[in-house]
Enzyme design. Structure first.
Site, PDB file in Angstrom:
ATOM      1  N   THR A  41     -21.476  30.992  11.776  1.00 19.38           N
ATOM      2  CA  THR A  41     -20.669  32.053  11.170  1.00 19.38           C
ATOM      3  C   THR A  41     -20.627  31.890   9.658  1.00 19.38           C
ATOM      4  O   THR A  41     -20.750  32.861   8.910  1.00 19.38           O
ATOM      5  CB  THR A  41     -19.234  32.028  11.732  1.00 19.38           C
ATOM      6  OG1 THR A  41     -19.280  32.217  13.145  1.00 19.38           O
ATOM      7  CG2 THR A  41     -18.388  33.128  11.113  1.00 19.38           C
ATOM      8  N   LYS A  42     -20.439  30.666   9.201  1.00 19.51           N
ATOM      9  CA  LYS A  42     -20.429  30.405   7.755  1.00 19.51           C
ATOM     10  C   LYS A  42     -21.786  30.754   7.146  1.00 19.51           C
ATOM     11  O   LYS A  42     -21.886  31.223   6.014  1.00 19.51           O
ATOM     12  CB  LYS A  42     -20.121  28.928   7.519  1.00 19.51           C
ATOM     13  CG  LYS A  42     -19.945  28.566   6.059  1.00 19.51           C
ATOM     14  CD  LYS A  42     -19.729  27.078   5.904  1.00 19.51           C
ATOM     15  CE  LYS A  42     -20.693  26.584   4.871  1.00 19.51           C
ATOM     16  NZ  LYS A  42     -21.092  25.239   4.938  1.00 19.51           N
TER      17      LYS A  42
END
Length: 861
Positions: free
Chosen positions: A525-526
């Site tokens: 996600t990052k």
């Protein structure tokens, strides 16, 4: 019962049992005479009102707070102002605990299991259909659930507070006002934080509270129910649930974890387990006072007591000894004493079957770069040095694979390695002794973080063969962890290479042709944003399932899920229930971490419910095994385009020159290292300059949640949907959404992230000279995403389909609103010059607000 009627009933219960009771007990709480916080309870409601009104007028936090002090108090000195704000924080932290306890006290009334998805119901519906019953029997044979507790730094409640919550919940259930009053006073005087950072062993001990007080009972209760259901239909009992443990074994990026740590934690887990066994045994011994069992009771008394309390005992795996004696007692009771108290014996046998000598399997995890360095160091020493060319590390992957020979050897180390290499070698050696003392399952998995090539796995296997292990006794499962978007794309190719490698193929055969593969939600996600991360993992799972099926390998995905949707959290069981037949889903494994541990597994009742939800998800998914419509060409093309658009939007944001400065200046990111709750550093490059790539995903997500903006949980979704609408594909998107439970879950969890966001708190930033345009960009995407998700789902408000959850979130957000303002006030003040003492006070003030905000959010970090 119709879903609408059930929802309305739950709303009524929530209003009456939770909201009303919280307001009642909170009014009592605010009048309690706590140490040094006289009159604070009177001022806090006024402060909250000032915060609400100030936000509506888009005032800066410092202005709101300064106006409150001028209007309602005589304080005008910085020290006095900060002191009162600290007292407000203390109250609000405890208000969050009170709300937790009130909500938990109504848990059973608010949560009901879908009976149609339970094993009992499935068996009942299949009883008269032999093919259907055979299918269920095969599913049960293959089904498993592994919950792995991890020590990520968002578990803010110390054991003393957890115990108070447990007792307070019980008192609220029983409406015992006297006890409630006493516990609230105890709560007011009990510290909520550590004065110094815990060691990894401290973290393990704190987390073991849940093993001892919750999972020990909850897992056994669920297994008992499963045994009863299976026995009713003459099916063989099956152990479905397993527990895993990371504190003490997870050394990825944590220089404070050493081989001594691993050994201490494995010993601690064993001792706590045997204390649990001994506690149960004392109840059993008190009841079973009959002839014919004296010798068995005496043996159990001796071994259980020694293993629980004798620090100098030479320990070994005695699980078979325990089961032998317990089964002999059981047999005597059935033959000679009409089965009296046999249920107590069965319960202890069941627990020994579940937990053995180890309680929870201790996983070892290390980054591939550290493991490569260890391999390089070993290659420099005899006799291995003759097998590898000097330029081995510069070779291509294909060339490396041709050279790796899996020779068993005993390396002589004439020179000392660096600390991380030394730890890698020593822990490899010590795993064998842990297995000897606690059983093979006590420590049998080695997880390779940042796994980028097949040689990362094969080189680690060589490290084992060079440090005390043989090919025939390699009782270790090697688990690659694929984390970034690019790694997920290459994962299928890497596993295909491994499955074709003769040595690895033979090793898997010795391990039952089973392969665990870990997928990281947080870092993906990052790296790629919310939608791209979820879509990449979905596609990765599909490809990995196909590759494993081709090689006849039983695959288990180990999902590295955090608490918030941005890190794979949210309504996790719905993800598992929505998988199609193209994704291996019968062996569910997931991390349970941070505040999710106490919020979802903090009591026996909530743990049983959430475990059952996951098992039921596996059962319903296994029974249906429907084709996943997201894999149809047209649907997949739409999701591919949406994911790419979302990724580009998130990438542009990440690369914005103000992205990191915005987080550094407006969130407590730089101060997170001062929170004494974790042994693990906030970022991977130590004291170096803050770089996004070095920042841990948990710190990244936590910082955005503290800002009440939750960017990683939604950013790019609105843009991706709007682009589909502009391209004339809106009807197709709606059709995909209506047919795909997986996409619905992604949308629902995205809405959850957005429901815990509040841009009105930072609306004053719109006029900021430095960050105004950047804040506006974030806000515009939030509003666009909200608009498009409501249009897609047909809901009038975010989370309208989950009104009770929505109201719970709104109440919690209201409670901690002053904390958010105090944090912004402190961070704003820190932008100016202060004397060192005042600067330290402001930093401490900002740090202390983080605890309550995360605790209230339950899955914010």
């Amino acid at each position: 019962m119709p879903k609408l009627r059930l929802t309305t009933q739950r709303e009524a219960i929530f209003n009456n049992e939770v909201i009303s009771r919280f307001e009642l007990f909170n009014s009592l709480f605010l009048t309690l005479p706590f140490y040094k916080i006289k009159d604070t309870g009177t001022l806090l409601p006024l402060f909250f009102k000032s915060c609400e009104e100030g936000i509506k007028q888009h005032k800066k936090p410092a202005q709101i707070i300064e106006e409150f002090f001028a209007k309602y108090t005589s304080y005008d000195q910085p020290n006095d102002i900060i002191d009162l704000l600290f007292r407000f924080i203390q109250y609000i932290e405890r208000q969050v605990v009170l709300f937790d306890a009130v909500e938990d006290a109504s848990f059973n009334k608010l949560n009901t299991t879908d009976e149609q998805a339970t094993l009992s119901s499935v068996l009942k519906n299949s009883a008269d259909n032999k093919p259907a019953l055979a299918k269920v029997e095969k599913l049960i044979e293959e089904l498993s659930l592994r919950l792995v507790l991890t020590a990520h730094p968002t578990q803010f409640y110390p054991g003393s507070v957890l115990a108070i919550i447990t007792d307070l919940t019980k008192a609220i259930k029983e409406n015992d006002i006297t006890i409630i009053n006493s516990l609230l006073q105890q709560l007011g005087k009990t510290p909520f934080f550590n004065k110094k950072s815990p060691t990894p062993v401290d973290e393990a001990l704190n987390l073991a509270w849940f093993l001892e007080n919750v999972f020990y009972f909850a897992a056994a209760n669920i297994q008992e129910e499963l045994d009863r259901d299976l026995d009713e239909y003459n099916l063989e009992s099956k152990k479905i649930l397993e527990l895993g443990f990371w504190p003490g074994g997870d050394r990825d990026g944590n220089p404070n974890v050493h081989v001594e740590t691993t050994l201490a934690v494995s010993k601690m887990l064993r001792e706590i387990l045997f204390r649990c066994y001994y506690r149960d045994f004392r109840v059993l011994k008190r009841r079973i006072t009959f002839r014919g069992v004296e010798e068995n009771i005496s043996i159990l008394q001796d071994v259980l007591y020694k293993n629980a309390f004798d620090q100098n005992l030479e320990v070994e795996d005695i699980s078979e000894l325990l089961k032998t004696n317990l089964n002999e007692i059981k047999e005597t009771l059935l033959k000679e004493h009409e089965g009296l108290f046999v249920d107590l014996v069965n319960d202890l046998i069941r627990k020994v079957d579940l937990y053995g000598n180890y309680f929870a399997s201790l996983d070892i995890r290390q980054d591939s770069r550290i493991l490569r360095n260890a391999h390089e160091y070993c290659r420099q020493n005899k006799p291995i040095s003759s097998l590898y060319p000097v330029n081995y590390d510069e070779l291509s992957e294909k060339e490396k694979l041709a050279i790796i020979s899996f020779k068993e050897a005993t390396i002589v180390y004439p020179t000392k390695a660096d600390d991380l290499t030394n730890d890698t070698i020593n822990v490899i050696k010590e795993i064998k002794d842990i297995q000897k003392r606690n059983g093979e399952k006590a420590c049998h998995r080695f997880i390779i973080s940042n796994c980028q090539q097949a040689s990362d796995i094969l080189q680690l296997m060589e490290l084992f063969l060079w440090n005390g292990w043989s090919k025939d006794t390699l009782t270790i499962d090697f688990v690659p962890l694929f984390e970034t978007v690019n790694d997920l794309k290459e994962a299928g190719k890497i596993m295909d290479i491994l499955y074709n490698n003769p040595f690895y193929k033979a090793h898997l055969k010795n391990r039952g042709n089973k392969q665990d593969i870990m997928l990281g939600y947080s870092d993906s996600t990052k790296d790629g944003g919310y939608l791209m991360a979820n879509w990449s993992i979905f596609n990765g799972k599909t490809e990995l399932t196909a590759v494993s099926k081709k090689h006849n390998i039983q695959l288990a995905f180990f999902d590295g899920r955090g608490g918030p949707p941005a890190r794979g959290g949210g309504k996790t069981h719905r993800f598992y229930a929505s998988m199609g037949k193209e994704i291996a889903n019968k062996n569910m494994q997931l991390t349970v971490q941070g505040q999710t541990i106490s919020s979802q597994y903090g009591s026996i009742e909530s743990a049983e419910f959430n475990i059952e939800q996951l098992i039921n998800a596996g059962i319903s998914s296994g029974i249906k095994e429907l084709h996943n419509v997201l894999l149809d060409d047209d649907n997949k093309a739409i999701l591919d385009a949406m994911a790419d658009d979302s990724y580009q939007a998130f990438l542009e944001l990440r690369e914005h020159e103000l992205f990191v400065p915005y987080l550094e200046k407006l969130s407590p990111l730089k101060l997170l290292s001062k929170i004494n709750i974790s042994s693990r550093p906030v970022k991977r490059n130590g004291d170096g300059k803050l770089k996004l790539e070095d920042l841990r995903a948990i710190s990244f997500v936590t910082s955005w949640s503290q800002l009440k903006q939750n960017i990683p949980g939604y950013y790019g979704m609105g843009t991706s949907l709007k682009n589909q609408e502009k391209a004339g594909n809106w009807d197709k998107v709606v059709k995909v959404y209506s047919e795909s439970d997986y996409l619905k879950t992604i949308v629902d969890n995205c809405m959850m992230s957005m429901s815990k966001s509040d841009f009105s708190i930072t609306a004053y930033m719109a006029e900021d000279k430095e960050f105004g345009a950047f804040w506006q960009q974030l806000y515009n995407e939030f509003e666009l995403t909200k608009e498009m998700l409501l249009k897609l789902s047909g809901q009038e408000t975010l989370m309208a389909n989950y009104p009770v959850d929505k109201k719970s979130i709104a109440t919690r957000e209201k409670i901690i609103l002053p904390l958010v303002l105090i944090q912004h006030f402190a961070l704003e003040k820190l932008q100016h010059n202060h004397e060192e003492k005042e600067r330290q006070s402001l930093e401490k003030l900002a740090v202390r607000t983080v605890f309550g905000i995360v605790n209230a959010g339950r899955n914010l970090a």
